[in-house]
Design a protein around this motif. Structure first.
Motif, PDB file in Angstrom:
ATOM      1  N   SER A  26     -30.469  69.389 165.633  1.00 51.25           N
ATOM      2  CA  SER A  26     -29.884  68.164 166.181  1.00 51.25           C
ATOM      3  C   SER A  26     -29.565  67.205 165.047  1.00 51.25           C
ATOM      4  O   SER A  26     -30.294  67.136 164.056  1.00 51.25           O
ATOM      5  CB  SER A  26     -30.855  67.502 167.156  1.00 51.25           C
ATOM      6  N   ASP A 110     -30.934  66.910 175.635  1.00 53.27           N
ATOM      7  CA  ASP A 110     -31.383  65.515 175.552  1.00 53.27           C
ATOM      8  C   ASP A 110     -30.290  64.564 175.051  1.00 53.27           C
ATOM      9  O   ASP A 110     -30.564  63.415 174.718  1.00 53.27           O
ATOM     10  CB  ASP A 110     -32.636  65.398 174.695  1.00 53.27           C
ATOM     11  N   GLN A 112     -28.364  64.888 172.329  1.00 53.55           N
ATOM     12  CA  GLN A 112     -28.187  64.892 170.880  1.00 53.55           C
ATOM     13  C   GLN A 112     -27.076  65.868 170.499  1.00 53.55           C
ATOM     14  O   GLN A 112     -26.932  66.932 171.110  1.00 53.55           O
ATOM     15  CB  GLN A 112     -29.480  65.343 170.182  1.00 53.55           C
TER      16      GLN A 112
END
Length: 132
Positions: A26, A110, A112
């Motif tokens: 990420s 999430d 990212q």
């Protein structure tokens, strides 16, 4: 002298295996990258390009001998041996034998941005960022 060089080469060949980072990682939120910018992430040796179309990831490693590239106006350059690459990663000059690889980008669960260095793509591949 030759023995010392051989020993150093042997140690160096082991170190990358010990310090290897993940090939999928990420790199933050899309808004962490200003529009019309190239951002170097030295820990991953990639540049993140964000423009009006979206985001892209390109290697920051010179294809000649593996030095980390610097960003100059409208190009990348190798501080070690002088190779130069254009904004699409194509070799402009120097000893570099091949263009820079571009990597697939996605959005993780999430939110990212995620770079996948196991999946190469073209400089034209853009991960589109949807405006809220």
């Amino acid at each position: 002298g030759a023995g010392l060089l051989a020993s150093a080469a042997a140690v160096r060949s082991v170190i990358p295996a010990l310090t290897r980072t993940s090939k999928v990682f990420s790199v933050g939120q899309p808004n962490d990258y200003p529009v019309n910018s190239f951002s170097l992430l030295p820990e991953h040796k990639v540049f993140i390009l964000r423009d009006h179309e979206g985001v892209r990831a390109v290697s920051a490693v010179c294809t000649h001998l593996g030095c980390v590239l610097k960003r100059a106006e409208n190009e990348f350059h190798c501080p070690c041996h002088g190779s130069r690459f254009d904004d699409t990663g194509q070799v402009l000059s120097g000893p570099a034998p091949s263009p820079l690889p571009w990597y697939k980008m996605d959005l993780s669960f999430d939110g990212q941005l995620q770079v996948d260095m196991t999946r190469r793509t073209s400089s034209r591949f853009v991960f589109k960022i949807m405006s809220p």
